[in-house]
Design a protein around this motif. Structure first.
Motif, short mmCIF file in Angstrom:
data_model
loop_
_atom_site.label_atom_id
_atom_site.label_comp_id
_atom_site.label_asym_id
_atom_site.label_seq_id
_atom_site.Cartn_x
_atom_site.Cartn_y
_atom_site.Cartn_z
N UNK A 153 0.84 -1.20 0.00
CA UNK A 153 0.00 0.00 0.00
C UNK A 153 0.88 1.26 0.00
N UNK A 194 2.06 1.70 -3.67
CA UNK A 194 1.05 2.32 -4.54
C UNK A 194 0.88 3.79 -4.21
N UNK A 207 3.72 5.79 -5.67
CA UNK A 207 3.61 5.99 -7.12
C UNK A 207 2.42 6.86 -7.49
N UNK A 208 1.28 6.60 -6.84
CA UNK A 208 0.07 7.36 -7.20
C UNK A 208 0.22 8.84 -6.93
N UNK A 209 0.95 9.17 -5.87
CA UNK A 209 1.09 10.59 -5.54
C UNK A 209 2.31 11.19 -6.23
N UNK A 210 3.05 10.35 -6.95
CA UNK A 210 4.23 10.85 -7.65
C UNK A 210 5.31 11.32 -6.69
N UNK A 211 5.32 10.74 -5.49
CA UNK A 211 6.21 11.22 -4.43
C UNK A 211 7.69 11.09 -4.78
N UNK A 223 0.52 10.73 1.57
CA UNK A 223 1.85 11.16 1.12
C UNK A 223 2.67 11.85 2.21
N UNK A 240 -1.74 -3.52 -5.58
CA UNK A 240 -0.62 -2.99 -4.82
C UNK A 240 0.69 -3.72 -5.15
N UNK A 299 1.66 1.09 -14.07
CA UNK A 299 0.57 2.06 -14.16
C UNK A 299 1.03 3.49 -13.95
N UNK A 300 1.95 3.69 -13.01
CA UNK A 300 2.21 5.06 -12.58
C UNK A 300 3.62 5.54 -12.86
N UNK A 301 4.54 4.63 -13.14
CA UNK A 301 5.92 5.08 -13.12
C UNK A 301 6.75 4.80 -14.35
N UNK A 343 -0.19 -2.78 2.07
CA UNK A 343 -0.55 -4.16 2.37
C UNK A 343 -1.93 -4.20 2.93
N UNK A 355 4.45 14.07 -9.77
CA UNK A 355 3.97 13.75 -11.11
C UNK A 355 3.95 12.25 -11.31
N UNK A 356 2.93 11.78 -12.04
CA UNK A 356 2.91 10.36 -12.35
C UNK A 356 2.18 10.13 -13.67
#
Lengths: 360, 79, 283
Positions: free
Chosen positions: A32, A35, A38-42, A218, A345, A353-355, B1, C268-269
């Motif tokens: 988690x 994900x 990646x989802x937040x582009x951190x 994030x 996840x 998907x994100x990176x 998780x 960004x993503x």
């Protein structure tokens, strides 16, 4: 996210730059976290000398191939209904996934809770309802609670295919791996809600690794990374929580007591890591009649992992998903070869998907 | 998780069940894993079970954490 | 001309039902090509024993939409299948419309620098169906199912109008990815400018869904030349279906074929195409 959360991400990002005075490699144990990062582009906000590798904290991903095959095989039996979390449905077995088995007529039900699986057993008295229970210490107490309930009410058509696994042992295995050369673990927030901080103590004390529990927003992840960098800078390693909202140092005693009452530690098979002593849970004798393996006399047929699939190496942080020869071709979220690409996840799916062309 | 979502308990419906509200959604929550659930409790729910009471973001522990992070961030911005 | 089959479970949901959906879907397919919908043909497959009053209710809602837009249902066919051979009811609608001469609204019109405008909140239809399917009670959540021809008609005169698409199955993410791939241009979108209603995000949080992947049934993405964006937004804002319209991003020459999302945390993503059936998850 409100403004203050946005500002907190920036604040933490500056602190991380300040504190990371040498290359630092941390493992985010939990899928988690993977994900959310990646989802937040951190990643685009990390200093270049801080890197994160993904760990084994996706319960679906670490479920062994023969375990997946077992549940698919049971799904094909007469008068059997499978209840499981949505996460399991599309994971490829050696021949079929549960989704494919369902298309061929198997009775497969997505439940949001273990309690939903028990409800299903009550509603389908003529069927054997098998709950394929995956998950770590966060999820296992719910299975324990439901088994106690089924026991009290004599719900004999309810069985559990127990795939539950526990986290601390596998982290020690990774801590010992010289190839990984980690500088610390970003520890899973919600597993720690149940466990508290003490089970991780050997990671800091014996292996000299920074250990910080983090939440999943994030700014909470960034806070965890800052504390990891700080421990490394000061050379003083301990288990800290950057998630006081949900994690008490002693954990959730009630949930732990429930786990203890219903389960005992057992060896468990992990994808990519093999059999790890004491890394799983099995029913204590008073509840073993709920164990589908025992009641149905199941034997696990050893199943090789898909040819070429390197989920095992991805799960242990040894390679980045893009280093797997199958990544992107032929293995994609649409047509996954291994579980890391199918699970939402899974780190392969997250990277895909994100990176993919990380906008650095 | 493990996805877990904050809920507020808006009704206690049985010894082990409650109705939780998360945003605009109301849903049954099992309370087996927490001590003395009560109406108005803020809890974290994973797979239909409340797994812990939540401290608000304004709690002293959370503020203290961010105070220490800010301290390092301030040094950075002055350099 | 367009044709589409409709199945939905449950058949009736807050904000609509299969009858309304079958007409709106086809009207919107035509509208997105800039075609005024004129005629609809309706095919019905029903399971034996399907309640007649319920069926007539769906047809009434379908014809109400047609009546409002001056569309005629010109022909139809009904087949009843033995019980168990079909899950209750399937509708197919074929629509015929008339385009304005010289007006093409395909992806190939998109140019670098064009703005992208979204006409409404995302995910309402998908979240409504998911909430019903998984037994979540969500106050105020309803499908956005609506015919969008009148909204399109208002903006067709804009010379800078490049392309229109309704976000249906697969949601906003799917349309943006198809546009990036189809136009061989890049797309850049700002997450904070996309309206995700609380009702949608609550369902998404609980089930582990991505709101950008959830179906909409009353929401358009519009590509428009940058000089006309403000006027277009003003025009959209004056109508019921367009009152939440906003600029969400633009077409760029960089990273052709890809959609990048500026996230709320400032990172960004990639925004990718959703894969397969959307399932609730605990992890």
């Amino acid at each position: 996210m409100n403004d203050s959360a946005y500002n907190r991400v920036l604040t933490a990002s500056r602190a991380l730059k300040e504190l990371a005075d040498r290359p630092l490699k941390f493992m985010e144990v939990c899928g988690t976290h993977t994900v959310s990062i990646y989802r937040s582009g951190l990643r685009t906000l990390f200093p270049s000398n801080v890197s994160l590798v993904s760990g084994p904290g996706c319960p679906v991903c670490v479920t062994a191939q023969d375990e997946i095959d077992t549940v698919v095989r049971l799904a094909g039996m007469e008068k059997v209904a499978i209840a499981t979390y949505g996460d399991m449905i599309r994971v490829p077995g050696s021949s079929l996934s549960l989704a494919q088995a369902r298309a061929l007529g198997a009775s497969i039900h997505v439940v949001l809770s273990a309690a939903g699986a028990l409800d299903l057993a009550r509603r389908l008295p003529d069927m054997t309802v098998i709950f394929a229970g995956v998950g770590f210490e966060t999820t296992a107490p719910a299975t324990a609670a439901v088994v106690l309930e089924a026991n009290r009410y004599g719900q004999d058509n309810f069985l559990v295919l127990n795939f539950h696994k526990t986290v601390p042992v596998v982290l020690e295995t990774l801590a010992m791996d010289p190839a990984l050369a980690l500088d610390g673990f970003l520890l899973p927030g919600h597993v720690s809600t149940i466990l508290g901080l003490s089970p991780y103590a050997p990671l800091a004390a014996e292996y000299g690794l920074a250990c910080v529990v983090a939440g999943f927003e994030p700014e909470q992840i960034m806070a965890g990374l800052v504390l990891l960098a700080l421990q490394n800078r000061e050379g003083h390693f301990s288990v800290q929580s950057a998630y006081p909202q949900a994690v008490r140092p002693e954990g959730n005693k009630r949930a732990k007591a429930l786990l203890e009452a219903v389960f005992e530690p057992a060896d468990a098979k992990w994808r990519g890591l093999g059999l790890l002593p004491g890394s799983g849970l099995k029913f204590r004798p008073p509840y073993s009649h709920f164990d589908a393996r025992i009641r149905l006399g199941l034997v696990d047929f050893p199943a090789p992992e898909p040819a070429g699939c390197r989920c095992g190496d991805v799960l242990t942080g040894r390679i980045h998903p893009s280093e797997c020869p199958l990544f992107g071709c032929p293995c994609t979220p649409e047509e996954p070869v291994g579980p890391c690409m199918v699970s939402s996840e899974g780190s392969c799916a997250a990277v895909y998907r994100y990176g993919r062309s990380e906008f650095r | 998780m493990c996805l877990a979502i904050p809920h507020t308990l808006i009704a206690i419906t049985g010894p082990k069940t409650a109705i939780g509200r998360a945003g605009t959604v109301e849903v049954e929550v099992r309370t087996d894993l927490i001590d003395t659930p009560a109406m108005g409790d803020h809890v974290l729910v994973h797979a239909g079970f409340a797994i812990e009471r939540l401290l608000p973001d304004e709690a002293a522990e959370v503020e203290a954490l961010w105070e220490s992070i800010r301290a390092h961030s301030v040094t950075a911005s002055h350099e | 001309m367009t044709i589409d089959g409709y199945t939905v479970h449950p058949l009736s949901f807050p904000g609509g039902n299969i009858g309304k959906l079958a007409v709106c879907g086809t009207v919107n397919d035509l509208a997105c090509r800039g075609a005024k919908p004129l005629y609809i043909a309706l095919g019905v497959l029903a399971e034996e024993g399907f309640d007649e009053r319920e069926f007539l209710g769906y047809l009434t809602d379908a014809s109400t939409v047609c009546h409002r837009l001056g569309i005629r249902i010109v022909t139809g066919d009904t087949k009843v299948l033995p019980r168990g051979e079909l899950d209750r009811l399937v509708l197919t609608t074929c629509g015929l419309g008339k385009t304005l001469p010289g007006r093409d609204l395909g992806i190939s019109n998109l140019r670098p620098g064009d703005d992208l405008v979204l006409t409404g909140p995302v995910g309402l239809h998908g979240a409504t169906i998911a909430a019903l399917r998984y037994g979540l009670k969500s106050e105020g959540l309803a499908s956005d199912c609506a015919p969008l021809w009148e909204l399109v008609k208002k903006i067709l005169p804009f010379p800078g109008l490049r392309a229109i698409r309704d976000c249906t199955r697969g949601g906003l993410a799917t349309v943006l990815c198809e546009w990036a791939e189809g136009s061989r241009l890049g797309i850049e979108v700002d997450e904070s400018s996309i309206l995700v209603p609380d009702t949608v995000s609550s369902v998404c949080d609980l089930l582990g869904f991505d709101p950008f992947s959830l179906a909409c049934e009353g929401c358009l993405i519009i590509g428009v030349a940058p000089g006309e964006t403000e006027a277009l937004l003003e025009n959209l804002a004056s109508s019921e279906e367009g009152r939440f319209a906003s600029r969400i991003g633009s077409i760029i020459p960089a990273h052709p074929g890809w959609v990048s999302l500026l996230t709320r945390s400032g990172g960004r993503r990639v925004l990718d195409m959703p894969a397969g059936e959307i399932l609730p998850r605990i992890c």
